[in-house]
Scaffold this motif. Structure first.
Motif, PDB file in Angstrom:
ATOM      1  N   ASP A 187       1.082  -1.260  -0.046  1.00 20.35           N
ATOM      2  CA  ASP A 187      -0.159  -0.039   0.058  1.00 20.35           C
ATOM      3  C   ASP A 187       0.848   1.291   0.086  1.00 20.35           C
ATOM      4  OD1 ASP A 187      -2.316  -1.288   0.036  1.00 20.35           O
ATOM      5  OD2 ASP A 187      -2.739  -1.327   2.132  1.00 20.35           O
ATOM      6  N   LEU A 188       2.000   1.202   0.790  1.00 23.31           N
ATOM      7  CA  LEU A 188       2.896   2.356   0.629  1.00 23.31           C
ATOM      8  C   LEU A 188       3.542   2.690  -0.430  1.00 23.31           C
ATOM      9  CD1 LEU A 188       4.398   2.242   4.298  1.00 23.31           C
ATOM     10  CD2 LEU A 188       2.912   3.574   3.800  1.00 23.31           C
ATOM     11  N   GLN A 189       3.919   1.563  -1.207  1.00 25.46           N
ATOM     12  CA  GLN A 189       4.606   1.766  -2.418  1.00 25.46           C
ATOM     13  C   GLN A 189       3.544   2.252  -3.460  1.00 25.46           C
ATOM     14  OE1 GLN A 189       5.935  -2.275  -3.179  1.00 25.46           O
ATOM     15  NE2 GLN A 189       7.954  -1.861  -1.930  1.00 25.46           N
ATOM     16  N   LYS A 190       2.331   1.839  -3.495  1.00 26.29           N
ATOM     17  CA  LYS A 190       1.365   2.275  -4.451  1.00 26.29           C
ATOM     18  C   LYS A 190       0.912   3.585  -4.244  1.00 26.29           C
ATOM     19  CE  LYS A 190      -2.591   0.754  -7.022  1.00 26.29           C
ATOM     20  NZ  LYS A 190      -3.722  -0.393  -7.288  1.00 26.29           N
ATOM     21  N   SER A 191       0.929   4.021  -3.015  1.00 31.89           N
ATOM     22  CA  SER A 191       0.502   5.620  -2.543  1.00 31.89           C
ATOM     23  C   SER A 191       1.782   6.390  -3.030  1.00 31.89           C
ATOM     24  CB  SER A 191       0.347   5.656  -0.941  1.00 31.89           C
ATOM     25  OG  SER A 191      -0.696   4.791  -0.771  1.00 31.89           O
ATOM     26  N   ALA A 192       3.064   5.856  -2.982  1.00 32.28           N
ATOM     27  CA  ALA A 192       4.092   6.713  -3.342  1.00 32.28           C
ATOM     28  C   ALA A 192       4.065   6.894  -4.784  1.00 32.28           C
ATOM     29  CB  ALA A 192       5.381   6.080  -2.525  1.00 32.28           C
ATOM     30  N   PHE A 193       3.811   5.990  -5.515  1.00 32.54           N
ATOM     31  CA  PHE A 193       3.879   5.677  -6.942  1.00 32.54           C
ATOM     32  C   PHE A 193       2.728   6.833  -7.358  1.00 32.54           C
ATOM     33  CE2 PHE A 193       2.051   4.112 -10.822  1.00 32.54           C
ATOM     34  CZ  PHE A 193       3.303   4.078 -11.839  1.00 32.54           C
ATOM     35  N   LYS A 194       1.605   6.959  -6.651  1.00 33.38           N
ATOM     36  CA  LYS A 194       0.379   7.844  -7.138  1.00 33.38           C
ATOM     37  C   LYS A 194       1.059   9.050  -7.015  1.00 33.38           C
ATOM     38  CE  LYS A 194      -3.462   4.636  -7.406  1.00 33.38           C
ATOM     39  NZ  LYS A 194      -5.182   4.288  -6.797  1.00 33.38           N
ATOM     40  N   ALA A 195       1.457   9.537  -5.988  1.00 29.76           N
ATOM     41  CA  ALA A 195       1.882  10.921  -5.210  1.00 29.76           C
ATOM     42  C   ALA A 195       2.708  11.553  -6.521  1.00 29.76           C
ATOM     43  CB  ALA A 195       2.406  10.726  -4.201  1.00 29.76           C
ATOM     44  N   ASP A 196       3.354  10.687  -7.314  1.00 29.38           N
ATOM     45  CA  ASP A 196       4.463  11.258  -8.006  1.00 29.38           C
ATOM     46  C   ASP A 196       3.960  11.779  -9.426  1.00 29.38           C
ATOM     47  OD1 ASP A 196       6.549  11.779  -9.549  1.00 29.38           O
ATOM     48  OD2 ASP A 196       7.866  10.075  -9.066  1.00 29.38           O
ATOM     49  N   PRO A 197       3.912  12.982  -9.663  1.00 28.84           N
ATOM     50  CA  PRO A 197       3.305  13.293 -11.014  1.00 28.84           C
ATOM     51  C   PRO A 197       3.897  12.826 -11.988  1.00 28.84           C
ATOM     52  CG  PRO A 197       3.696  15.186  -9.365  1.00 28.84           C
ATOM     53  CD  PRO A 197       4.467  13.954  -8.920  1.00 28.84           C
ATOM     54  N   ALA A 198       5.116  12.292 -12.079  1.00 28.77           N
ATOM     55  CA  ALA A 198       5.747  11.691 -13.277  1.00 28.77           C
ATOM     56  C   ALA A 198       4.957  10.471 -13.540  1.00 28.77           C
ATOM     57  CB  ALA A 198       7.327  11.396 -12.995  1.00 28.77           C
ATOM     58  N   ASN A 199       4.422   9.870 -12.681  1.00 29.53           N
ATOM     59  CA  ASN A 199       3.553   8.528 -13.157  1.00 29.53           C
ATOM     60  C   ASN A 199       2.323   8.741 -13.371  1.00 29.53           C
ATOM     61  OD1 ASN A 199       5.982   7.092 -12.073  1.00 29.53           O
ATOM     62  ND2 ASN A 199       5.349   7.274  -9.827  1.00 29.53           N
ATOM     63  N   GLU A 200       1.965   9.710 -13.803  1.00 33.23           N
ATOM     64  CA  GLU A 200       0.380  10.072 -14.108  1.00 33.23           C
ATOM     65  C   GLU A 200       0.226   9.312 -15.456  1.00 33.23           C
ATOM     66  OE1 GLU A 200      -3.274  11.635 -14.283  1.00 33.23           O
ATOM     67  OE2 GLU A 200      -1.562  12.155 -12.409  1.00 33.23           O
ATOM     68  N   GLY A 201      -1.061   8.656 -15.386  1.00 34.07           N
ATOM     69  CA  GLY A 201      -1.395   7.740 -16.497  1.00 34.07           C
ATOM     70  C   GLY A 201      -0.675   6.503 -16.773  1.00 34.07           C
ATOM     71  N   SER A 202       0.078   6.194 -15.700  1.00 35.69           N
ATOM     72  CA  SER A 202       0.884   4.847 -15.878  1.00 35.69           C
ATOM     73  C   SER A 202       0.196   4.026 -14.727  1.00 35.69           C
ATOM     74  CB  SER A 202       2.670   5.150 -15.540  1.00 35.69           C
ATOM     75  OG  SER A 202       3.224   3.936 -15.964  1.00 35.69           O
ATOM     76  N   PHE A 203       0.971   2.872 -14.716  1.00 36.13           N
ATOM     77  CA  PHE A 203       0.672   1.589 -13.548  1.00 36.13           C
ATOM     78  C   PHE A 203       1.850   1.108 -13.043  1.00 36.13           C
ATOM     79  CE2 PHE A 203       1.805  -0.428 -17.800  1.00 36.13           C
ATOM     80  CZ  PHE A 203       2.641  -1.384 -17.261  1.00 36.13           C
ATOM     81  N   ILE A 204       1.695   0.855 -11.647  1.00 38.44           N
ATOM     82  CA  ILE A 204       2.872   0.583 -11.053  1.00 38.44           C
ATOM     83  C   ILE A 204       3.139  -0.822 -11.346  1.00 38.44           C
ATOM     84  CG2 ILE A 204       1.282  -0.061  -8.904  1.00 38.44           C
ATOM     85  CD1 ILE A 204       3.473   0.706  -7.027  1.00 38.44           C
ATOM     86  N   ARG A 205       4.623  -0.900 -11.254  1.00 37.96           N
ATOM     87  CA  ARG A 205       5.116  -2.278 -11.707  1.00 37.96           C
ATOM     88  C   ARG A 205       6.635  -2.207 -11.030  1.00 37.96           C
ATOM     89  NH1 ARG A 205       6.183  -0.713 -18.164  1.00 37.96           N
ATOM     90  NH2 ARG A 205       5.622   1.481 -17.689  1.00 37.96           N
ATOM     91  N   SER A 206       6.822  -1.494  -9.836  1.00 41.78           N
ATOM     92  CA  SER A 206       7.978  -1.664  -8.944  1.00 41.78           C
ATOM     93  C   SER A 206       7.592  -2.276  -7.602  1.00 41.78           C
ATOM     94  CB  SER A 206       8.547  -0.332  -9.019  1.00 41.78           C
ATOM     95  OG  SER A 206       7.914   0.581  -8.557  1.00 41.78           O
ATOM     96  N   GLY A 207       8.988  -2.666  -6.937  1.00 40.10           N
ATOM     97  CA  GLY A 207       8.679  -3.002  -5.609  1.00 40.10           C
ATOM     98  C   GLY A 207       8.008  -4.343  -5.562  1.00 40.10           C
ATOM     99  N   LEU A 208       7.123  -4.568  -4.607  1.00 43.36           N
ATOM    100  CA  LEU A 208       6.531  -5.628  -4.491  1.00 43.36           C
ATOM    101  C   LEU A 208       5.402  -5.817  -5.922  1.00 43.36           C
ATOM    102  CD1 LEU A 208       5.309  -5.830  -0.791  1.00 43.36           C
ATOM    103  CD2 LEU A 208       7.274  -7.243  -2.006  1.00 43.36           C
ATOM    104  N   TRP A 209       5.174  -4.781  -6.406  1.00 40.21           N
ATOM    105  CA  TRP A 209       4.284  -4.790  -7.626  1.00 40.21           C
ATOM    106  C   TRP A 209       5.128  -5.427  -8.707  1.00 40.21           C
ATOM    107  CZ3 TRP A 209      -0.844  -3.530  -6.733  1.00 40.21           C
ATOM    108  CH2 TRP A 209      -1.097  -2.998  -5.518  1.00 40.21           C
TER     109      TRP A 209
END
Length: 292
Positions: A187-209
């Motif tokens: 959850d923390l990794q996804k929250s941090a990913f979404k909070a980064d404007p550079a990831n707008e429109g992308s999907f998480i695929r780092s860390g546990l994801w």
């Protein structure tokens, strides 16, 4: 009555009936308070709490307190069982702590998420119809009751049925710890990913994801298996209905409202994206893969 209201009324009745049956079966051989089975009182309280909060929520047409109410139901009833259980032992305290810590963490996480977003679009088609909205709250009551069944039934056992902590409980505690850590980190990794404007429109695929497409759900399933392992040594007879707890969580997350809905949403958004297709092909949906 239109079809949506009829379906909602049926769902409400089914939720109450199923909750009542689980309460009755899981109370067999358990402790009582004032002549009433302790586990049955816990299930009844779960439904009553939802109705109490539903009324002002329905009048205000808001879903802001839905997730928070679910978490507080887990917490308040677990505390109540701890206070009412006959001669609560180490297992009772451990089970209460497991449920309370999980619910406090998840509840605060979900509440802050909806507070930040302002609303939850999942409820847009529900909150304008009192009966349809009631269905959502009654299903939450059933979700709470079935999910916590293993912990609450074990906490509600009679003093004579209590057992000292053994190896299986130790294994359960370890499994629970691994599960909740997995869930929190994901959850923390996804929250941090979404909070980064550079990831707008992308999907998480780092860390546990990068190891699982739904690592938070893997952690959720794991921690409820851990709770059940702690509870198992004091179960007997019809109390084995407590096994519905991890089975229900697994079914809910893998077949009903968890992974299927999120996968469909992701496919709709990124289905034509080659990177997403490659990610989906190499990354398991649930159980993490740590090999290269």
């Amino acid at each position: 009555m239109d079809s949506k209201n009829r379906a909602s009324l049926i769902a409400v009745i089914v939720a109450i009936v199923v909750g009542g049956l689980v309460a009755w079966v899981g109370s067999q051989g358990g402790a009582t308070v004032g002549g009433f089975p302790l586990f049955a009182l816990a299930v009844a309280a779960a439904f009553i709490i939802q109705v109490i909060v539903y009324i002002p929520s329905m009048l205000a047409k808001t879903e802001r307190f839905f997730d928070l109410t679910g978490s507080l139901t887990f917490i308040s009833i677990s505390v109540g069982l701890l206070l009412l259980a006959p001669a609560p032992d180490a297992r009772t305290w451990i089970l209460a702590a497991m449920v309370i810590l999980w619910a406090a963490r998840l509840g605060s996480f979900l509440f802050m998420r909806i507070h930040k977003a302002g609303s939850d679009d999942r409820f847009d088609e529900f909150k304008n119809s009192p009966l349809v909205f009631l269905r959502v709250w009654m299903l939450q009551a059933l979700w709470v009751s079935l999910t916590a069944a293993a912990a609450w039934i074990a906490m509600s056992t009679s003093a004579e049925a209590r057992e000292p902590i053994g190896w299986l409980a130790i294994v359960g505690i370890v499994v629970w710890l691994v599960g909740i850590i997995f869930e929190i980190v994901a959850d923390l990794q996804k929250s941090a990913f979404k909070a980064d404007p550079a990831n707008e429109g992308s999907f998480i695929r780092s860390g546990l994801w990068s190891r699982s497409r739904h690592p938070n759900y893997f952690g959720e399933i794991l921690l409820w298996i851990g709770v059940t392992l702690v509870a198992v040594p004091v179960l007997s007879g019809w109390q084995w209905v407590a096994l519905i707890s991890p089975l229900f969580v697994i079914l809910l997350l893998t077949k009903v409202s968890g992974i299927p809905l999120l996968e469909a949403k992701a496919d709709k958004r990124w289905g034509s994206n080659e990177d997403y297709a490659a990610y989906k092909k190499r990354t398991p949906a649930l159980i993490p893969r740590f090999s290269a």
